[in-house]
Design an enzyme around this catalytic site. Structure first.
Site, PDB file in Angstrom:
ATOM      1  N   SER A  63      -6.124 -12.235   0.968  1.00 50.46           N
ATOM      2  CA  SER A  63      -6.108 -10.897  -0.135  1.00 50.46           C
ATOM      3  C   SER A  63      -6.986 -10.792  -0.908  1.00 50.46           C
ATOM      4  O   SER A  63      -7.438 -11.325  -1.879  1.00 50.46           O
ATOM      5  CB  SER A  63      -4.756 -10.927  -0.809  1.00 50.46           C
ATOM      6  OG  SER A  63      -4.419  -9.335  -1.145  1.00 50.46           O
ATOM      7  N   GLY A  64      -7.289  -9.521  -1.281  1.00 49.70           N
ATOM      8  CA  GLY A  64      -7.860  -8.834  -2.794  1.00 49.70           C
ATOM      9  C   GLY A  64      -8.912  -7.641  -2.405  1.00 49.70           C
ATOM     10  O   GLY A  64      -9.607  -8.011  -3.405  1.00 49.70           O
ATOM     11  N   LYS A  97       0.794 -14.089   4.657  1.00 48.63           N
ATOM     12  CA  LYS A  97      -0.037 -12.914   3.925  1.00 48.63           C
ATOM     13  C   LYS A  97       0.810 -11.227   4.916  1.00 48.63           C
ATOM     14  O   LYS A  97       0.619 -10.813   3.657  1.00 48.63           O
ATOM     15  CB  LYS A  97      -1.021 -12.155   4.481  1.00 48.63           C
ATOM     16  CG  LYS A  97      -2.201 -11.301   4.389  1.00 48.63           C
ATOM     17  CD  LYS A  97      -2.631 -11.502   3.058  1.00 48.63           C
ATOM     18  CE  LYS A  97      -3.482 -10.417   2.775  1.00 48.63           C
ATOM     19  NZ  LYS A  97      -3.634  -9.130   2.997  1.00 48.63           N
ATOM     20  N   HIS A 157       3.472 -10.751   1.837  1.00 47.98           N
ATOM     21  CA  HIS A 157       2.727 -10.436   0.750  1.00 47.98           C
ATOM     22  C   HIS A 157       2.300  -8.774   1.062  1.00 47.98           C
ATOM     23  O   HIS A 157       2.750  -8.258  -0.360  1.00 47.98           O
ATOM     24  CB  HIS A 157       1.177 -10.523   0.660  1.00 47.98           C
ATOM     25  CG  HIS A 157       0.205 -10.326  -0.241  1.00 47.98           C
ATOM     26  ND1 HIS A 157      -0.576  -9.125  -0.371  1.00 47.98           N
ATOM     27  CD2 HIS A 157       0.183 -10.630  -1.381  1.00 47.98           C
ATOM     28  CE1 HIS A 157      -1.366  -9.357  -0.954  1.00 47.98           C
ATOM     29  NE2 HIS A 157      -0.612  -9.643  -1.678  1.00 47.98           N
ATOM     30  N   ASN A 158       2.030  -8.102   2.253  1.00 45.57           N
ATOM     31  CA  ASN A 158       2.212  -7.128   2.349  1.00 45.57           C
ATOM     32  C   ASN A 158       2.842  -6.364   2.202  1.00 45.57           C
ATOM     33  O   ASN A 158       3.028  -5.019   1.252  1.00 45.57           O
ATOM     34  CB  ASN A 158       0.830  -6.709   3.819  1.00 45.57           C
ATOM     35  CG  ASN A 158      -0.652  -6.619   3.534  1.00 45.57           C
ATOM     36  OD1 ASN A 158      -0.959  -7.568   2.597  1.00 45.57           O
ATOM     37  ND2 ASN A 158      -1.262  -6.463   4.196  1.00 45.57           N
ATOM     38  N   GLU A 190       3.828  -5.734  -1.575  1.00 50.74           N
ATOM     39  CA  GLU A 190       2.201  -5.150  -1.786  1.00 50.74           C
ATOM     40  C   GLU A 190       2.728  -2.847  -1.158  1.00 50.74           C
ATOM     41  O   GLU A 190       2.938  -2.771  -2.211  1.00 50.74           O
ATOM     42  CB  GLU A 190       1.489  -4.749  -1.435  1.00 50.74           C
ATOM     43  CG  GLU A 190      -0.011  -4.224  -1.592  1.00 50.74           C
ATOM     44  CD  GLU A 190      -0.742  -4.550  -0.867  1.00 50.74           C
ATOM     45  OE1 GLU A 190      -1.209  -6.104  -0.400  1.00 50.74           O
ATOM     46  OE2 GLU A 190      -1.590  -3.506   0.260  1.00 50.74           O
ATOM     47  N   LYS A 210      -1.342   0.377   7.851  1.00 44.83           N
ATOM     48  CA  LYS A 210      -2.214  -0.215   8.764  1.00 44.83           C
ATOM     49  C   LYS A 210      -1.671  -1.081   9.623  1.00 44.83           C
ATOM     50  O   LYS A 210      -1.336  -1.480  10.576  1.00 44.83           O
ATOM     51  CB  LYS A 210      -3.627  -0.787   8.648  1.00 44.83           C
ATOM     52  CG  LYS A 210      -4.889   0.250   8.570  1.00 44.83           C
ATOM     53  CD  LYS A 210      -5.698  -0.276   8.186  1.00 44.83           C
ATOM     54  CE  LYS A 210      -6.451  -1.195   6.900  1.00 44.83           C
ATOM     55  NZ  LYS A 210      -6.230  -0.241   5.771  1.00 44.83           N
TER      56      LYS A 210
HETATM   57  C1  6PG Z   1      -5.010  -7.093   0.948  1.00 41.15           C
HETATM   58  C2  6PG Z   1      -4.499  -6.279   1.035  1.00 41.15           C
HETATM   59  C3  6PG Z   1      -5.021  -5.701   2.456  1.00 41.15           C
HETATM   60  C4  6PG Z   1      -3.880  -4.432   3.024  1.00 41.15           C
HETATM   61  C5  6PG Z   1      -4.572  -3.240   2.768  1.00 41.15           C
HETATM   62  C6  6PG Z   1      -4.408  -1.760   3.201  1.00 41.15           C
HETATM   63  O1  6PG Z   1      -4.063  -7.657   0.428  1.00 41.15           O
HETATM   64  O2  6PG Z   1      -6.265  -7.115   0.383  1.00 41.15           O
HETATM   65  O3  6PG Z   1      -2.952  -5.952   1.518  1.00 41.15           O
HETATM   66  O4  6PG Z   1      -5.003  -6.830   3.416  1.00 41.15           O
HETATM   67  O5  6PG Z   1      -5.219  -4.004   4.263  1.00 41.15           O
HETATM   68  O6  6PG Z   1      -3.634  -3.185   1.704  1.00 41.15           O
HETATM   69  O7  6PG Z   1      -2.667  -1.995   4.149  1.00 41.15           O
HETATM   70  P1  6PG Z   1      -2.135  -0.857   4.738  1.00 41.15           P
HETATM   71  O8  6PG Z   1      -3.289   0.063   5.007  1.00 41.15           O
HETATM   72  O9  6PG Z   1      -1.732  -0.878   5.551  1.00 41.15           O
HETATM   73  O10 6PG Z   1      -2.000   0.265   3.289  1.00 41.15           O
END
Ligand code: 6PG
Length: 474
Positions: free
Chosen positions: A129-130, A183, A186-187, A190, A261
């Site tokens: 992530s990042g 992960k 985590h998302n 997020e 996504k």
């Molecule tokens: C990360 C992010 C990344 C993710 C984007 C887009 O941890 O760097 O989570 O992996 O792909 O945030 O996610 P969406 O297109 O589903 O919003």
């Protein structure tokens, strides 16, 4: 010629930046891409940053790696991952490692790991992530796979990961799909965090009548306190940005339909299977989905409701800050519950406190707050919920009046606040002495003889609803 310590195939921006990060840390890195021009461009532009060994063919790429081979694949998750594995696995030998750094579904990772294990190859599903900046300057890294593979791989990954107080934001998460599972959650978190921030913005915009630039200042102030985080920081940047073409606030010229996504949706799908209530994450996924239904929104635009403008009253921004903090605690508590449930289901033995530790830096949800979660698990590793940790319980207690006021104000003004509302409902559900679930059980027994348990005796019971309504043991 010396062999490379690690290899990266798939040189789109994430793969390219990860390769550069390895090279900048003194690790020689073999680089390969299906289209060789990308490999050449990388070496031409950044060759001075370290030792790159460009390879045109999969055979040359594999041959240029020291043994056991560490091969990182950075391709789009899904069928492309399987295609790359099928291409490279036959060239590898027992003990070699394939590291998948994409956002793969953990079930796919489990399948791939099992298949490659049969051939003696370690498959290391790794959450990274990042974004592009993180990949280059230090991401948060969540590797799954065997403990043996981590011995060979961990030191390199820890080298390139972000550091907080000298501690790398990388640790071995657990076997097979554990890294990609974590992960995924985590998302999901997020998504929830972003939704709560968006609701805070909407409430300040319509409830207090502030403009985007003024709200940017509010977020900047919040970012000096307990809400300090990457997402709050970038929110202020986005809100302060002015569209060059129109001179309007950027936030007003972007189409209000959020995309996704899939990782947030997976988090909710898996939570449903595991029976874990991640309502904050679910509302965040649904909020994106609602926003995207332009047809429904168009059809419903003229339904009656209060004016969304003004009327929130004095001190509303402080109340929103409290509601945001409290709702955030709930969203994270739910995400960590899912990690613990997944870990129990698949026998991964994931250390929840260690996950909070490696999320403190590098990743999208990095925040001061995560150190609190780390401390909560340190104080009580077996805690069933973060809500009862001393710090969080006190913060929730302190915030709850404001939290209720914000949710009530949102309802009164007709401003949708699904994240704040569901977080408060979860909090009140857990606190409740009795839930109306007893009535639900009665209804189920009435129409389907599904039986119920009693508060005063063990066993299962059924009432003869269609007869004389005596109770029988089921
Ligand atoms: C990360 C992010 C990344 C993710 C984007 C887009 O941890 O760097 O989570 O992996 O792909 O945030 O996610 P969406 O297109 O589903 O919003």
């Amino acid at each position: 010629m010396d062999k490379a310590r690690i290899g990266v195939t798939g040189l789109a921006v994430m793969g390219r930046n990860l390769a550069r990060n390895f090279a900048r840390h003194g690790h020689s890195v073999a680089v390969h891409n299906r289209t060789p021009s990308k490999t050449k461009a990388l070496v031409d532009e950044f060759g001075h940053e370290g030792t790159f060994l460009p390879a045109e063919t999969p055979e040359d790429f594999v041959a240029s790696l020291e043994r056991p081979r560490r091969l990182v694949i950075m391709v789009k998750a899904g069928a492309p991952t399987d295609a790359v594995i099928d291409e490279f696995a036959p060239l590898l030998e027992p003990g070699d490692m394939i590291v998948d750094g994409g956002n793969a579904h953990f079930a796919d990772t489990r399948r791939r790991e099992a298949a490659l294990r049969e051939r003696g190859i370690h498959f290391v599903g790794t959450g990274i992530s990042g974004g592009e900046e993180g990949a280059l300057h230090g991401p948060s890294i969540m590797p799954g796979g065997s403990a043996e593979s981590y011995e060979a791989l961990g030191p390199l990954l820890e080298d390139i990961a972000a550091k907080v107080d000298g501690t790398p934001c990388c640790t071995h998460v657990g076997p097979d799909g554990a890294g990609h599972f974590v992960k995924m959650v985590h998302n999901g978190i997020e998504y929830a965090d972003m939704q709560l921030i968006a609701e805070a913005y909407d409430l300040l915009r319509h409830g207090s009548g502030l403009g985007p630039a003024e709200i940017a200042d509010v977020f900047r102030t919040w970012n000096t306190g307990r809400l300090e985080s990457y997402l709050i920081e970038i929110t202020a940047e986005v809100l302060a940005h002015v569209d060059a073409a129109t001179g309007k606030p950027f936030a007003d010229v972007v189409l209000d339909q959020a995309e996704q996504k899939g990782t947030g949706r997976w988090t909710v799908q898996i939570a449903l299977d595991l029976g874990v209530p991640v309502s904050g994450i679910a509302e965040a996924v649904f909020a994106r989905s609602v926003s995207g239904h332009a047809d429904l929104r168009r059809a419903a635009r003229n339904l009656p409701g209060p004016s969304r403008t003004g009327g929130a009253g004095e001190g509303f921004a402080d109340a929103v800050e409290k509601a945001l903090y409290a709702s955030k605690i709930v969203a994270y508590a739910q995400g960590f519950h899912e990690i613990q449930a997944g870990s129990a289901e698949y026998g991964w033995n994931v250390d929840a406190g260690a996950m909070a530790t490696i999320w403190r830096g590098g990743c999208i949800i990095r925040a001061r707050f995560l150190d609190r979660i780390r401390a909560a698990y340190e104080a009580d590793p077996a805690t069933p919920t973060l809500l009862t940790d001393d710090h969080f319980a006190e913060a929730l207690g302190d915030a709850q009046d404001a939290w209720r006021e914000v949710v009530a104000t949102a309802a009164r003004l007709g401003i949708p606040a699904p994240g704040f509302s569901t977080a408060l409902a979860y909090y009140d559900s857990l606190r409740a002495d009795r839930l109306p679930a007893a009535l639900t059980q009665g209804q189920r027994d009435f129409f389907g003889a599904h039986t119920y348990r009693r508060v005063d005796r063990d066993g299962s019971f059924h009432t003869l609803w269609g007869g004389d309504r005596t109770e029988v043991e089921a």
